[in-house]
Write a protein that holds these residues in place. Structure first.
Motif, PDB file in Angstrom:
ATOM      1  N   VAL A  46      85.648 219.891  57.535  1.00  0.00           N
ATOM      2  CA  VAL A  46      84.840 219.060  56.631  1.00  0.00           C
ATOM      3  C   VAL A  46      84.802 217.631  57.166  1.00  0.00           C
ATOM      4  O   VAL A  46      85.830 216.961  57.246  1.00  0.00           O
ATOM      5  CB  VAL A  46      85.411 219.090  55.197  1.00  0.00           C
ATOM      6  N   GLN A  47      83.614 217.173  57.525  1.00  0.00           N
ATOM      7  CA  GLN A  47      83.464 215.847  58.123  1.00  0.00           C
ATOM      8  C   GLN A  47      83.297 214.790  57.028  1.00  0.00           C
ATOM      9  O   GLN A  47      82.212 214.257  56.798  1.00  0.00           O
ATOM     10  CB  GLN A  47      82.277 215.833  59.081  1.00  0.00           C
ATOM     11  N   ASP A  48      84.378 214.514  56.337  1.00  0.00           N
ATOM     12  CA  ASP A  48      84.396 213.504  55.282  1.00  0.00           C
ATOM     13  C   ASP A  48      85.637 212.642  55.483  1.00  0.00           C
ATOM     14  O   ASP A  48      86.752 213.127  55.343  1.00  0.00           O
ATOM     15  CB  ASP A  48      84.422 214.176  53.905  1.00  0.00           C
ATOM     16  N   ARG A  49      85.463 211.376  55.801  1.00  0.00           N
ATOM     17  CA  ARG A  49      86.557 210.470  56.173  1.00  0.00           C
ATOM     18  C   ARG A  49      87.171 210.902  57.516  1.00  0.00           C
ATOM     19  O   ARG A  49      86.802 211.910  58.104  1.00  0.00           O
ATOM     20  CB  ARG A  49      87.624 210.420  55.072  1.00  0.00           C
ATOM     21  N   SER A  50      88.124 210.113  57.975  1.00  0.00           N
ATOM     22  CA  SER A  50      88.759 210.434  59.249  1.00  0.00           C
ATOM     23  C   SER A  50      89.734 211.597  59.061  1.00  0.00           C
ATOM     24  O   SER A  50      90.130 211.919  57.933  1.00  0.00           O
ATOM     25  CB  SER A  50      89.513 209.216  59.783  1.00  0.00           C
ATOM     26  N   GLN A  51      90.110 212.205  60.170  1.00  0.00           N
ATOM     27  CA  GLN A  51      91.037 213.331  60.086  1.00  0.00           C
ATOM     28  C   GLN A  51      92.384 212.885  59.517  1.00  0.00           C
ATOM     29  O   GLN A  51      93.009 213.624  58.746  1.00  0.00           O
ATOM     30  CB  GLN A  51      91.229 213.958  61.459  1.00  0.00           C
ATOM     31  N   ILE A  52      92.832 211.688  59.868  1.00  0.00           N
ATOM     32  CA  ILE A  52      94.101 211.188  59.336  1.00  0.00           C
ATOM     33  C   ILE A  52      94.020 211.035  57.822  1.00  0.00           C
ATOM     34  O   ILE A  52      94.960 211.395  57.096  1.00  0.00           O
ATOM     35  CB  ILE A  52      94.467 209.843  59.996  1.00  0.00           C
ATOM     36  N   GLU A  53      92.901 210.535  57.317  1.00  0.00           N
ATOM     37  CA  GLU A  53      92.746 210.362  55.870  1.00  0.00           C
ATOM     38  C   GLU A  53      92.663 211.711  55.163  1.00  0.00           C
ATOM     39  O   GLU A  53      93.210 211.885  54.067  1.00  0.00           O
ATOM     40  CB  GLU A  53      91.503 209.526  55.592  1.00  0.00           C
ATOM     41  N   ARG A  54      91.991 212.678  55.788  1.00  0.00           N
ATOM     42  CA  ARG A  54      91.923 214.007  55.185  1.00  0.00           C
ATOM     43  C   ARG A  54      93.310 214.643  55.124  1.00  0.00           C
ATOM     44  O   ARG A  54      93.693 215.234  54.105  1.00  0.00           O
ATOM     45  CB  ARG A  54      90.972 214.897  55.988  1.00  0.00           C
ATOM     46  N   ILE A  55      94.069 214.521  56.213  1.00  0.00           N
ATOM     47  CA  ILE A  55      95.429 215.065  56.234  1.00  0.00           C
ATOM     48  C   ILE A  55      96.318 214.315  55.252  1.00  0.00           C
ATOM     49  O   ILE A  55      97.152 214.917  54.562  1.00  0.00           O
ATOM     50  CB  ILE A  55      96.002 215.007  57.662  1.00  0.00           C
ATOM     51  N   GLY A  56      96.132 212.985  55.171  1.00  0.00           N
ATOM     52  CA  GLY A  56      96.906 212.202  54.205  1.00  0.00           C
ATOM     53  C   GLY A  56      96.646 212.659  52.782  1.00  0.00           C
ATOM     54  O   GLY A  56      97.581 212.805  51.983  1.00  0.00           O
ATOM     55  N   GLY A  57      95.376 212.900  52.443  1.00  0.00           N
ATOM     56  CA  GLY A  57      95.049 213.412  51.112  1.00  0.00           C
ATOM     57  C   GLY A  57      95.670 214.768  50.855  1.00  0.00           C
ATOM     58  O   GLY A  57      96.174 215.050  49.760  1.00  0.00           O
ATOM     59  N   PHE A  58      95.656 215.623  51.882  1.00  0.00           N
ATOM     60  CA  PHE A  58      96.290 216.940  51.762  1.00  0.00           C
ATOM     61  C   PHE A  58      97.760 216.800  51.395  1.00  0.00           C
ATOM     62  O   PHE A  58      98.249 217.465  50.466  1.00  0.00           O
ATOM     63  CB  PHE A  58      96.132 217.705  53.076  1.00  0.00           C
ATOM     64  N   PHE A  59      98.490 215.938  52.097  1.00  0.00           N
ATOM     65  CA  PHE A  59      99.920 215.782  51.837  1.00  0.00           C
ATOM     66  C   PHE A  59     100.179 215.168  50.461  1.00  0.00           C
ATOM     67  O   PHE A  59     101.173 215.514  49.807  1.00  0.00           O
ATOM     68  CB  PHE A  59     100.579 214.943  52.933  1.00  0.00           C
ATOM     69  N   VAL A  60      99.304 214.278  50.021  1.00  0.00           N
ATOM     70  CA  VAL A  60      99.468 213.713  48.677  1.00  0.00           C
ATOM     71  C   VAL A  60      99.381 214.822  47.629  1.00  0.00           C
ATOM     72  O   VAL A  60     100.223 214.923  46.728  1.00  0.00           O
ATOM     73  CB  VAL A  60      98.409 212.632  48.410  1.00  0.00           C
ATOM     74  N   GLY A  61      98.358 215.663  47.731  1.00  0.00           N
ATOM     75  CA  GLY A  61      98.234 216.769  46.786  1.00  0.00           C
ATOM     76  C   GLY A  61      99.400 217.728  46.877  1.00  0.00           C
ATOM     77  O   GLY A  61      99.908 218.218  45.851  1.00  0.00           O
ATOM     78  N   PHE A  62      99.851 217.996  48.096  1.00  0.00           N
ATOM     79  CA  PHE A  62     100.972 218.906  48.319  1.00  0.00           C
ATOM     80  C   PHE A  62     102.236 218.374  47.644  1.00  0.00           C
ATOM     81  O   PHE A  62     102.960 219.110  46.945  1.00  0.00           O
ATOM     82  CB  PHE A  62     101.196 219.064  49.822  1.00  0.00           C
ATOM     83  N   VAL A  63     102.515 217.077  47.826  1.00  0.00           N
ATOM     84  CA  VAL A  63     103.712 216.470  47.240  1.00  0.00           C
ATOM     85  C   VAL A  63     103.601 216.412  45.716  1.00  0.00           C
ATOM     86  O   VAL A  63     104.588 216.653  45.000  1.00  0.00           O
ATOM     87  CB  VAL A  63     103.945 215.063  47.829  1.00  0.00           C
ATOM     88  N   LEU A  64     102.414 216.116  45.221  1.00  0.00           N
ATOM     89  CA  LEU A  64     102.233 216.057  43.765  1.00  0.00           C
ATOM     90  C   LEU A  64     102.582 217.393  43.111  1.00  0.00           C
ATOM     91  O   LEU A  64     103.288 217.432  42.092  1.00  0.00           O
ATOM     92  CB  LEU A  64     100.787 215.677  43.428  1.00  0.00           C
ATOM     93  N   VAL A  65     102.086 218.472  43.689  1.00  0.00           N
ATOM     94  CA  VAL A  65     102.348 219.766  43.057  1.00  0.00           C
ATOM     95  C   VAL A  65     103.797 220.198  43.279  1.00  0.00           C
ATOM     96  O   VAL A  65     104.387 220.898  42.439  1.00  0.00           O
ATOM     97  CB  VAL A  65     101.338 220.829  43.561  1.00  0.00           C
ATOM     98  N   TRP A  66     104.420 219.755  44.390  1.00  0.00           N
ATOM     99  CA  TRP A  66     105.845 220.052  44.580  1.00  0.00           C
ATOM    100  C   TRP A  66     106.666 219.344  43.504  1.00  0.00           C
ATOM    101  O   TRP A  66     107.607 219.927  42.941  1.00  0.00           O
ATOM    102  CB  TRP A  66     106.287 219.602  45.967  1.00  0.00           C
ATOM    103  N   ILE A  67     106.328 218.102  43.203  1.00  0.00           N
ATOM    104  CA  ILE A  67     107.013 217.375  42.124  1.00  0.00           C
ATOM    105  C   ILE A  67     106.794 218.082  40.785  1.00  0.00           C
ATOM    106  O   ILE A  67     107.703 218.171  39.954  1.00  0.00           O
ATOM    107  CB  ILE A  67     106.508 215.917  42.057  1.00  0.00           C
ATOM    108  N   ARG A 104      89.439 206.638  50.118  1.00  0.00           N
ATOM    109  CA  ARG A 104      89.896 206.816  51.499  1.00  0.00           C
ATOM    110  C   ARG A 104      90.752 208.063  51.645  1.00  0.00           C
ATOM    111  O   ARG A 104      90.781 208.683  52.710  1.00  0.00           O
ATOM    112  CB  ARG A 104      90.658 205.573  51.971  1.00  0.00           C
ATOM    113  N   LEU A 105      91.508 208.388  50.595  1.00  0.00           N
ATOM    114  CA  LEU A 105      92.193 209.685  50.546  1.00  0.00           C
ATOM    115  C   LEU A 105      91.308 210.598  49.697  1.00  0.00           C
ATOM    116  O   LEU A 105      91.277 210.469  48.477  1.00  0.00           O
ATOM    117  CB  LEU A 105      93.590 209.541  49.933  1.00  0.00           C
TER     118      LEU A 105
END
Length: 205
Positions: A46-67, A104-105
């Motif tokens: 998915v070409q939306d934002r940079s790859q780093i920002e897409r991965i950063g958003g992924f990890f934010v969601g991942f950590v949120l649901v782990w919490i 950005r995320l």
């Protein structure tokens, strides 16, 4: 179509490699390989934002649901009502972070991160909530490895996709410009015809 077939074949190959690596290192990746590689493919393609920002958003969601799982295991009674509350809190938290970062995320990549852990761990958690501390790291590590393989696979043809999307965007802008010019020309001809008709009536009178 040939390019699409190649991309699909590369992603499938990395999915198979994920299972092979799991066997090699004694990790149980069979159950999460398809889920993880597919979601990693989404993050990479998915070409939306940079790859780093897409991965950063992924990890934010991942950590949120782990919490959220940690809260369910240690503080919240495991009922339908409490699960509904936790769901609402996780989604609202992801929304708030997206707004706070001005997008950005990406919100969608946070949802992908949420789906990754829920898809790989929910069944295990439901069977034995008290074992969260022992079992959640294993589930998280397994699905993250599979997601990483999916992202890595898309990196092999990411530049081609980006170029194609830009070309499509440019073509779309050219088509819109051509349509606008055509509409203006039609309008000018109509206005010219109206002026000539009025002039003819004036001469006749």
């Amino acid at each position: 179509m040939k390019s699409l077939a190649i991309r699909g074949a590369v992603l499938a190959l990395f999915g198979a490699l994920t299972i092979g690596l799991g066997q090699l290192f004694g990790l149980n990746l069979d159950a999460v390989a398809l889920l993880g590689v597919a979601l990693g493919g989404v993050i990479g393609l998915v070409q939306d934002r940079s790859q780093i920002e897409r991965i950063g958003g992924f990890f934010v969601g991942f950590v949120l649901v782990w919490i959220a799982y940690a809260a369910r295991a240690g503080f919240v009674p495991d009922t339908s009502g409490s699960r509904a509350v936790v769901l609402v809190v996780v989604i609202l938290a992801a929304t708030g972070i997206c707004v706070a970062t001005s997008g950005r995320l990406p919100f969608w990549s946070m949802l992908v991160g949420i789906a990754a852990l829920v898809g790989s761990y929910e069944e295990t958690y439901t069977i034995a909530p008290p074992l969260f501390i022992e079992e959640s790291p294993t589930a998280a590590t397994s699905v993250l490895l599979a997601v990483a393989m999916g992202v890595l696979a898309t990196m092999l043809f990411g530049k081609e996709i980006t170029g194609r999307r830009r070309a499509e965007s440019d073509d779309s802008e050219i088509d819109d410009s051509d349509r606008n010019d055509s509409h203006r020309n039609d309008s000018d001809r109509n206005d010219s015809g109206s002026d000539e008709a009025r002039h003819t009536k004036g001469v006749s009178a």
